[in-house]
Motif scaffolding. Structure first.
Motif, PDB file in Angstrom:
ATOM      1  N   SER A  61       0.848  -1.193   0.000  1.00  0.00           N
ATOM      2  CA  SER A  61       0.000   0.000   0.000  1.00  0.00           C
ATOM      3  C   SER A  61       0.883   1.242   0.000  1.00  0.00           C
ATOM      4  O   SER A  61       1.861   1.317   0.733  1.00  0.00           O
ATOM      5  CB  SER A  61      -0.937  -0.005   1.217  1.00  0.00           C
ATOM      6  N   GLY A  62       0.526   2.184  -0.859  1.00  0.00           N
ATOM      7  CA  GLY A  62       1.282   3.435  -0.933  1.00  0.00           C
ATOM      8  C   GLY A  62       2.568   3.329  -1.728  1.00  0.00           C
ATOM      9  O   GLY A  62       3.269   4.316  -1.897  1.00  0.00           O
ATOM     10  N   LYS A  63       2.902   2.147  -2.196  1.00  0.00           N
ATOM     11  CA  LYS A  63       4.121   1.932  -2.992  1.00  0.00           C
ATOM     12  C   LYS A  63       3.767   0.988  -4.128  1.00  0.00           C
ATOM     13  O   LYS A  63       2.795   0.242  -4.041  1.00  0.00           O
ATOM     14  CB  LYS A  63       5.226   1.272  -2.161  1.00  0.00           C
ATOM     15  N   PRO A  64       4.608   0.973  -5.172  1.00  0.00           N
ATOM     16  CA  PRO A  64       4.359  -0.003  -6.238  1.00  0.00           C
ATOM     17  C   PRO A  64       4.517  -1.434  -5.695  1.00  0.00           C
ATOM     18  O   PRO A  64       5.271  -1.680  -4.753  1.00  0.00           O
ATOM     19  CB  PRO A  64       5.441   0.298  -7.274  1.00  0.00           C
ATOM     20  N   ASN A  65       3.797  -2.351  -6.288  1.00  0.00           N
ATOM     21  CA  ASN A  65       3.952  -3.760  -5.910  1.00  0.00           C
ATOM     22  C   ASN A  65       5.374  -4.196  -6.227  1.00  0.00           C
ATOM     23  O   ASN A  65       6.049  -3.606  -7.062  1.00  0.00           O
ATOM     24  CB  ASN A  65       2.947  -4.628  -6.668  1.00  0.00           C
ATOM     25  N   LYS A  66       5.828  -5.233  -5.548  1.00  0.00           N
ATOM     26  CA  LYS A  66       7.184  -5.719  -5.787  1.00  0.00           C
ATOM     27  C   LYS A  66       7.144  -7.209  -6.105  1.00  0.00           C
ATOM     28  O   LYS A  66       6.222  -7.922  -5.719  1.00  0.00           O
ATOM     29  CB  LYS A  66       8.104  -5.450  -4.598  1.00  0.00           C
ATOM     30  N   LEU A  67       8.165  -7.662  -6.844  1.00  0.00           N
ATOM     31  CA  LEU A  67       8.323  -9.076  -7.153  1.00  0.00           C
ATOM     32  C   LEU A  67       9.379  -9.656  -6.232  1.00  0.00           C
ATOM     33  O   LEU A  67      10.483  -9.120  -6.131  1.00  0.00           O
ATOM     34  CB  LEU A  67       8.779  -9.271  -8.603  1.00  0.00           C
ATOM     35  N   VAL A  68       9.048 -10.744  -5.562  1.00  0.00           N
ATOM     36  CA  VAL A  68      10.002 -11.443  -4.707  1.00  0.00           C
ATOM     37  C   VAL A  68      10.374 -12.734  -5.429  1.00  0.00           C
ATOM     38  O   VAL A  68       9.499 -13.526  -5.788  1.00  0.00           O
ATOM     39  CB  VAL A  68       9.393 -11.746  -3.316  1.00  0.00           C
ATOM     40  N   TYR A  69      11.662 -12.912  -5.655  1.00  0.00           N
ATOM     41  CA  TYR A  69      12.159 -14.054  -6.423  1.00  0.00           C
ATOM     42  C   TYR A  69      12.615 -15.178  -5.508  1.00  0.00           C
ATOM     43  O   TYR A  69      13.226 -14.931  -4.465  1.00  0.00           O
ATOM     44  CB  TYR A  69      13.333 -13.637  -7.311  1.00  0.00           C
ATOM     45  N   THR A  70      12.327 -16.397  -5.922  1.00  0.00           N
ATOM     46  CA  THR A  70      12.815 -17.590  -5.239  1.00  0.00           C
ATOM     47  C   THR A  70      13.327 -18.570  -6.277  1.00  0.00           C
ATOM     48  O   THR A  70      12.950 -18.509  -7.454  1.00  0.00           O
ATOM     49  CB  THR A  70      11.696 -18.279  -4.418  1.00  0.00           C
ATOM     50  N   LEU A  71      14.185 -19.466  -5.837  1.00  0.00           N
ATOM     51  CA  LEU A  71      14.671 -20.529  -6.713  1.00  0.00           C
ATOM     52  C   LEU A  71      13.570 -21.559  -6.922  1.00  0.00           C
ATOM     53  O   LEU A  71      12.825 -21.876  -5.994  1.00  0.00           O
ATOM     54  CB  LEU A  71      15.861 -21.241  -6.068  1.00  0.00           C
ATOM     55  N   THR A  72      13.501 -22.085  -8.122  1.00  0.00           N
ATOM     56  CA  THR A  72      12.604 -23.208  -8.395  1.00  0.00           C
ATOM     57  C   THR A  72      13.434 -24.493  -8.288  1.00  0.00           C
ATOM     58  O   THR A  72      14.663 -24.444  -8.131  1.00  0.00           O
ATOM     59  CB  THR A  72      12.025 -23.110  -9.818  1.00  0.00           C
ATOM     60  N   ALA A  73      12.765 -25.626  -8.406  1.00  0.00           N
ATOM     61  CA  ALA A  73      13.491 -26.909  -8.419  1.00  0.00           C
ATOM     62  C   ALA A  73      14.473 -26.926  -9.589  1.00  0.00           C
ATOM     63  O   ALA A  73      15.606 -27.415  -9.455  1.00  0.00           O
ATOM     64  CB  ALA A  73      12.501 -28.066  -8.512  1.00  0.00           C
ATOM     65  N   GLU A  74      14.064 -26.368 -10.741  1.00  0.00           N
ATOM     66  CA  GLU A  74      14.959 -26.303 -11.904  1.00  0.00           C
ATOM     67  C   GLU A  74      16.169 -25.413 -11.606  1.00  0.00           C
ATOM     68  O   GLU A  74      17.286 -25.706 -12.033  1.00  0.00           O
ATOM     69  CB  GLU A  74      14.211 -25.773 -13.140  1.00  0.00           C
ATOM     70  N   GLY A  75      15.935 -24.329 -10.876  1.00  0.00           N
ATOM     71  CA  GLY A  75      17.045 -23.437 -10.507  1.00  0.00           C
ATOM     72  C   GLY A  75      18.024 -24.116  -9.574  1.00  0.00           C
ATOM     73  O   GLY A  75      19.242 -23.974  -9.717  1.00  0.00           O
ATOM     74  N   ARG A  76      17.514 -24.856  -8.598  1.00  0.00           N
ATOM     75  CA  ARG A  76      18.406 -25.592  -7.684  1.00  0.00           C
ATOM     76  C   ARG A  76      19.204 -26.653  -8.436  1.00  0.00           C
ATOM     77  O   ARG A  76      20.389 -26.839  -8.186  1.00  0.00           O
ATOM     78  CB  ARG A  76      17.607 -26.221  -6.549  1.00  0.00           C
ATOM     79  N   ALA A  77      18.556 -27.333  -9.391  1.00  0.00           N
ATOM     80  CA  ALA A  77      19.257 -28.346 -10.198  1.00  0.00           C
ATOM     81  C   ALA A  77      20.326 -27.684 -11.063  1.00  0.00           C
ATOM     82  O   ALA A  77      21.444 -28.208 -11.185  1.00  0.00           O
ATOM     83  CB  ALA A  77      18.254 -29.113 -11.063  1.00  0.00           C
ATOM     84  N   ALA A  78      20.016 -26.524 -11.657  1.00  0.00           N
ATOM     85  CA  ALA A  78      21.005 -25.808 -12.468  1.00  0.00           C
ATOM     86  C   ALA A  78      22.193 -25.370 -11.621  1.00  0.00           C
ATOM     87  O   ALA A  78      23.349 -25.457 -12.051  1.00  0.00           O
ATOM     88  CB  ALA A  78      20.347 -24.595 -13.142  1.00  0.00           C
ATOM     89  N   LEU A  79      21.920 -24.910 -10.389  1.00  0.00           N
ATOM     90  CA  LEU A  79      22.996 -24.495  -9.489  1.00  0.00           C
ATOM     91  C   LEU A  79      23.873 -25.692  -9.107  1.00  0.00           C
ATOM     92  O   LEU A  79      25.103 -25.595  -9.121  1.00  0.00           O
ATOM     93  CB  LEU A  79      22.413 -23.830  -8.240  1.00  0.00           C
TER      94      LEU A  79
END
Length: 195
Positions: A61-79
């Motif tokens: 509220s009062g600010k633009p919405n924000k995107l919060v990023y998390t790793l997916t299972a594919e991201g963990r496998a790539a890492l």
């Protein structure tokens, strides 16, 4: 190593917005892998398109919405896949070293000025690593998840200390040529009393 791998590594700590990720990057991985904030945002979009991270919109509220990023299972496998590959030793491209190599063809006073700036830069980084190490790992130990971070800080301190000592040595040698000496050595006893 690609920027995406570094971003995936940062996101193992916790979910983050792009802004938080860029700030975390600057204060950690950024010491040994350079990227500006725009590069990080572009890479986050690519990682999202590849399914390696996901963004969850958080309404504010009062600010633009924000995107919060998390790793997916594919991201963990790539890492994990990236982490299993052998590393490539870094190459050095340093114009200061090239000028020292060509010492007889460059202005020594300009070179001394550059070396003094480099000396101060590395002293500052040494002190910053030391503060971070003492704040985050005051007893000199780390839980398994943070052991790599502690080891990186210790390596950073050692690297900066060696470069400081080398800068002092180079300035002393150039001072012998120009008969000037205004280099203050890195003094451990003074540093310990300031902690």
């Amino acid at each position: 190593m690609a920027l995406g791998d570094a971003i995936l590594a940062c996101l193992t700590e916790r979910p983050m917005t792009g802004y938080e990720l860029a700030k975390t990057f600057d204060a950690s991985i950024g010491f040994f892998w350079k990227a500006d904030h725009q590069q990080i945002y572009r890479e986050l979009s690519r990682l999202r398109d590849k399914g390696q991270v996901q963004g969850r919109e958080v309404v504010q509220s009062g600010k633009p919405n924000k995107l919060v990023y998390t790793l997916t299972a594919e991201g963990r496998a790539a890492l994990r896949h990236w982490g299993a590959r052998p590393s490539v030793p870094p190459s050095i491209k340093d114009d200061l070293l090239v000028r020292l190599y060509a010492l007889d063809g460059v202005d020594i006073e300009s070179l001394r000025t550059d070396l003094m700036a480099r000396l101060e830069h590395h002293r500052d980084r040494y002190e910053r690593y030391e503060r971070m190490l003492n704040k985050r790992f005051p007893d000199g130990t780390a839980p398994p998840a943070d052991l790599g971070k502690m080891l990186n800080l210790r390596l950073g301190m050692r690297h900066e200390r060696v470069v400081v000592e080398w800068c002092e040595e180079a300035l002393d040698a150039l001072s012998a040529i120009s008969q000037r000496n205004n280099v203050l050595p890195l003094d451990d006893s003074k540093r310990e009393s300031n902690s």
